[in-house]
Design an enzyme around this catalytic site. Structure first.
Site, PDB file in Angstrom:
ATOM      1  N   CYS A 126       6.164  -0.312   7.451  1.00 35.91           N
ATOM      2  CA  CYS A 126       5.799   0.880   6.691  1.00 35.91           C
ATOM      3  C   CYS A 126       6.990   1.286   5.831  1.00 35.91           C
ATOM      4  CB  CYS A 126       5.444   2.015   7.647  1.00 35.91           C
ATOM      5  SG  CYS A 126       4.949   3.543   6.817  1.00 35.91           S
ATOM      6  N   LEU A 127       6.709   1.627   4.589  1.00 37.12           N
ATOM      7  CA  LEU A 127       7.792   2.048   3.687  1.00 37.12           C
ATOM      8  C   LEU A 127       8.463   3.331   4.189  1.00 37.12           C
ATOM      9  CD1 LEU A 127       6.026   1.311   0.284  1.00 37.12           C
ATOM     10  CD2 LEU A 127       7.857  -0.024   1.358  1.00 37.12           C
ATOM     11  N   HIS A 187      -2.137   7.527   7.436  1.00 34.79           N
ATOM     12  CA  HIS A 187      -1.154   8.399   6.770  1.00 34.79           C
ATOM     13  C   HIS A 187      -1.811   9.697   6.301  1.00 34.79           C
ATOM     14  CE1 HIS A 187       2.608   6.177   6.619  1.00 34.79           C
ATOM     15  NE2 HIS A 187       2.056   5.115   6.058  1.00 34.79           N
ATOM     16  N   GLY A 245       0.838  -1.193   0.000  1.00 32.00           N
ATOM     17  CA  GLY A 245       0.000   0.000   0.000  1.00 32.00           C
ATOM     18  C   GLY A 245       0.872   1.240   0.000  1.00 32.00           C
ATOM     19  N   GLN A 263       3.023   9.895   1.792  1.00 31.48           N
ATOM     20  CA  GLN A 263       4.369   9.316   1.838  1.00 31.48           C
ATOM     21  C   GLN A 263       5.258   9.779   0.693  1.00 31.48           C
ATOM     22  OE1 GLN A 263       2.539   5.214   2.403  1.00 31.48           O
ATOM     23  NE2 GLN A 263       4.491   4.961   3.468  1.00 31.48           N
ATOM     24  N   HIS A 295      -4.123   1.551   8.018  1.00 31.23           N
ATOM     25  CA  HIS A 295      -2.749   2.069   8.036  1.00 31.23           C
ATOM     26  C   HIS A 295      -2.620   3.238   7.044  1.00 31.23           C
ATOM     27  CE1 HIS A 295       1.809   1.260   8.038  1.00 31.23           C
ATOM     28  NE2 HIS A 295       1.640   2.007   6.957  1.00 31.23           N
ATOM     29  N   GLU A 296      -3.178   3.060   5.841  1.00 26.06           N
ATOM     30  CA  GLU A 296      -3.073   4.116   4.812  1.00 26.06           C
ATOM     31  C   GLU A 296      -3.934   5.325   5.162  1.00 26.06           C
ATOM     32  OE1 GLU A 296      -0.702   3.556   3.118  1.00 26.06           O
ATOM     33  OE2 GLU A 296      -0.594   1.379   2.996  1.00 26.06           O
TER      34      GLU A 296
HETATM   35  O1  GNR Z   1       4.069  -2.611   2.529  1.00 20.60           O
HETATM   36  C1  GNR Z   1       3.472  -2.464   3.600  1.00 20.60           C
HETATM   37  N1  GNR Z   1       3.214  -3.540   4.373  1.00 20.60           N
HETATM   38  C2  GNR Z   1       2.389  -3.512   5.482  1.00 20.60           C
HETATM   39  C3  GNR Z   1       2.433  -4.599   6.353  1.00 20.60           C
HETATM   40  C4  GNR Z   1       1.622  -4.637   7.454  1.00 20.60           C
HETATM   41  C5  GNR Z   1       0.767  -3.598   7.725  1.00 20.60           C
HETATM   42  C6  GNR Z   1       0.734  -2.493   6.880  1.00 20.60           C
HETATM   43  C7  GNR Z   1       1.528  -2.456   5.774  1.00 20.60           C
HETATM   44  S1  GNR Z   1       1.452  -1.096   4.703  1.00 20.60           S
HETATM   45  C8  GNR Z   1       3.097  -1.114   4.049  1.00 20.60           C
HETATM   46  C9  GNR Z   1       3.267  -0.058   2.978  1.00 20.60           C
HETATM   47  C10 GNR Z   1       3.111   1.308   3.609  1.00 20.60           C
HETATM   48  O2  GNR Z   1       3.931   1.841   4.289  1.00 20.60           O
HETATM   49  N2  GNR Z   1       1.968   1.905   3.414  1.00 20.60           N
HETATM   50  O3  GNR Z   1       1.727   3.096   3.987  1.00 20.60           O
HETATM   51 NI    NI Z   2       2.914   3.173   5.760  1.00 14.36          NI
END
Ligand code: GNR
Ligand code: NI
Length: 168
Positions: free
Chosen positions: A92-93, A138, A46, A51, A134-135
């Site tokens: 998270c990236l 952000h 995601g 980001q 999670h997104e």
């Molecule tokens: O790639 C991603 N893997 C992930 C693993 C567990 C819970 C959430 C995520 S999202 C993350 C990519 C990211 O940072 N999205 O904002």
């Molecule tokens: Ni993230």
């Protein structure tokens, strides 16, 4: 297409609140394509526009094994969340190399616009529910580490700042 630069925690720009997209036009579709490419290259499941330092309410997600099922959410709204809190080990990236358990509702109903500007609603569970929450965090300027203890947050901050210095 272009691979965009991903902001790394701690960066104040990760805490900006994103503004609604006013019109789903070609500019927005181009951004969606660039975000998708950035997510696939990273690789991640995601990516929120925040980001890549674009503070508009746009999310791309692909939780498929085959990486051929892109889901686009523009102006996503949480309609409902339900179920017992579930713990999932998140990454998270924008917080590279850190994986920590976070508790969130097990299912969410989200209403959004697709890349053609058409409204749709999804009821998500499992990994999609985790990723959507999670997104959407952000877009509100929230990074998952903010659910952790202050001690863990401060350790993560130091670790990433050190890694950044060593990369420079
Ligand atoms: O790639 C991603 N893997 C992930 C693993 C567990 C819970 C959430 C995520 S999202 C993350 C990519 C990211 O940072 N999205 O904002
Ligand atoms: Ni993230």
């Amino acid at each position: 297409m272009a691979v965009l630069k991903i902001l790394k925690y701690p960066d104040a720009r990760l805490h900006k609140v994103a503004a609604p997209v006013r019109e789903v036009d070609d500019r927005v579709r181009q951004l969606v394509r660039d975000m998708a490419e950035t997510m696939y290259v990273a690789p991640g499941i995601g990516l929120a526009a925040t980001q890549v330092d674009v503070h508009e309410r746009i999310i791309v997600i692909d939780i498929s094994e085959t990486k051929d099922a892109l889901q686009v959410f523009i102006n996503p709204e949480l309609v409902d969340s339900a179920g017992e809190p579930r713990v999932y080990e998140e990454g998270c990236l924008s917080v590279p190399g850190i994986y920590e358990e976070v508790e969130r509702p097990e299912s969410v109903t989200v209403r959004a616009l697709d890349a053609d500007g058409r409204p749709f609603t999804v009821q998500a569970e499992g990994l999609l529910a985790v990723c959507l929450q999670h997104e959407m965090d952000h877009l509100e300027g929230r990074v998952f580490v903010q659910y952790l203890s202050r001690l863990k947050q401060s350790r993560i901050r130091s670790k990433l700042l050190k890694a950044e210095r060593q990369a420079a």
